[in-house]
Design an enzyme around this catalytic site. Structure first.
Site, PDB file in Angstrom:
ATOM      1  N   SER A 136       0.856  -1.192   0.000  1.00  0.00           N
ATOM      2  CA  SER A 136       0.000   0.000   0.000  1.00  0.00           C
ATOM      3  C   SER A 136       0.891   1.240   0.000  1.00  0.00           C
ATOM      4  CB  SER A 136      -0.858   0.002   1.267  1.00  0.00           C
ATOM      5  OG  SER A 136      -1.524   1.238   1.432  1.00  0.00           O
ATOM      6  N   TYR A 178      -1.449  -1.390  10.276  1.00  0.00           N
ATOM      7  CA  TYR A 178      -1.585  -1.543   8.822  1.00  0.00           C
ATOM      8  C   TYR A 178      -0.335  -1.021   8.123  1.00  0.00           C
ATOM      9  CZ  TYR A 178      -3.723  -1.104   4.168  1.00  0.00           C
ATOM     10  OH  TYR A 178      -4.009  -1.214   2.828  1.00  0.00           O
ATOM     11  N   LYS A 228       2.453  -3.154   5.966  1.00  0.00           N
ATOM     12  CA  LYS A 228       2.663  -2.919   4.529  1.00  0.00           C
ATOM     13  C   LYS A 228       4.106  -2.499   4.248  1.00  0.00           C
ATOM     14  CE  LYS A 228      -1.574  -3.858   3.236  1.00  0.00           C
ATOM     15  NZ  LYS A 228      -1.878  -5.048   2.421  1.00  0.00           N
TER      16      LYS A 228
END
Ligand SMILES: NC(=O)c1ccc[n+]([C@@H]2O[C@H](COP(=O)([O-])OP(=O)(O)OC[C@H]3O[C@@H](n4cnc5c(N)ncnc54)[C@H](O)[C@@H]3O)[C@@H](O)[C@H]2O)c1
Length: 266
Positions: free
Chosen positions: A142, A156, A160
């Site tokens: 991402s 998160y 990533k």
């Protein structure tokens, strides 16, 4: 990989969004696909739609965080299609909250689904790919792993960022053995992921990577992934506007960070 015709691609998180769209892009280029997802009904539906359109697809219920899930996925794929060429580790989850409010158990859940799943996938699939001396891995990271635009989704972002580093190391190892690696770093994409976000602590203001990034449709990303596999391209950023961020940060990390803090205030 020179062609996707008759190749077999396994995609996790393929019942919706980017995974589903990539499955279609690969099918459109002649590949057979395995639609793996924790949402068994959704996976069946996608596989059914592909089959109805004349493509070849198998749905496999799969929780990428579960012990043995990738061995089962590998074996189902081998039973149905006899080979594996592309493995796309795409399933991912998001959680939101201030750093002090996200419980350790939630950190572990996000890291397990987003990062450790790729470790598990490698254990199951890499021996096959290395032995055949061909294939391609795609890991979905991402923009959140490329640069920092918010502080309320650190599990998160950390998962990533780790995935980007893991993928680069894999490329170093696998490219000389004839196996391609692509790390997909999407900016905003219109999918259902927001609907599955867990939140902890007080409400936070949701911040995206920036107004210069147009939200893409998953189908646009699926096409980019298919072309990246064919071009054997490592870094796939879905929007070139990310480059000034990376350049500015490399030039002066503190100044860049201060600019980001000012942007958050604005
Ligand atoms: N949508 C965006 O803006 C965006 C941006 C950057 C990165 N991404 C990444 O793209 C990937 C795909 O997300 P999306 O946006 O298409 O979202 P999505 O919610 O539409 O798709 C995610 C899929 O993963 C599945 N899934 C969730 N947990 C799973 C598990 N434990 N095992 C197997 N499957 C599981 C879900 O059922 C769903 O079908 C994710 O890794 C996400 O982090 C998305």
């Amino acid at each position: 990989m020179e062609t996707l015709r008759d190749k077999v691609a396994v995609i996790t998180g393929a019942a919706s969004g980017i995974g589903r769209a990539t499955a279609w892009s690969l099918v459109d280029r002649g590949a057979r696909v395995v639609i793996a997802d924790i949402d068994a009904a959704g996976a069946e539906q996608v596989a059914g739609e592909i089959a109805a359109a004349g493509g070849s697809a198998l749905a496999v219920p799969c929780d990428v965080a579960a012990e043995g899930a990738f061995e089962a996925l590998r074996d189902s794929t081998a039973d149905a299609f006899g080979r594996v060429d592309v493995v796309m580790n795409n399933a991912g989850v998001l959680t939101r909250g201030l750093p002090e409010h996200i419980p350790v158990a939630e950190w572990q859940r996000v890291l397990d689904v987003n990062l450790m799943s790729v470790v598990r996938s490698n254990s199951a699939f890499l021996p096959l790919l290395v032995e055949q001396g061909s294939g391609h891995l795609v890991n979905t990271a991402s923009f959140a792993g490329l640069f920092t635009y918010s502080y309320d989704r650190l599990p998160y972002a950390a998962s990533k960022a780790a995935l980007i580093q893991l993928s680069e190391g894999l490329a170093l190892y696998l490219r000389p053995q004839g196996i391609g690696v692509t790390v997909l770093c999407p900016g905003p994409v219109v999918t259902g992921i927001a609907g599955s976000i867990r939140s902890f602590g007080p409400e936070t203001t949701t911040r995206g990577p920036g107004p210069e990034f147009e939200a893409l449709q998953p189908e646009q990303v699926g096409e980019q992934v298919a072309e990246a596999i064919l071009a054997n391209r490592f870094m796939l950023q879905t929007d070139d506007n990310v480059r000034p961020h990376l350049r500015n940060r490399a030039d002066n990390w503190d100044a860049y960070l201060n600019d980001r803090i000012t942007a958050l205030d604005g």
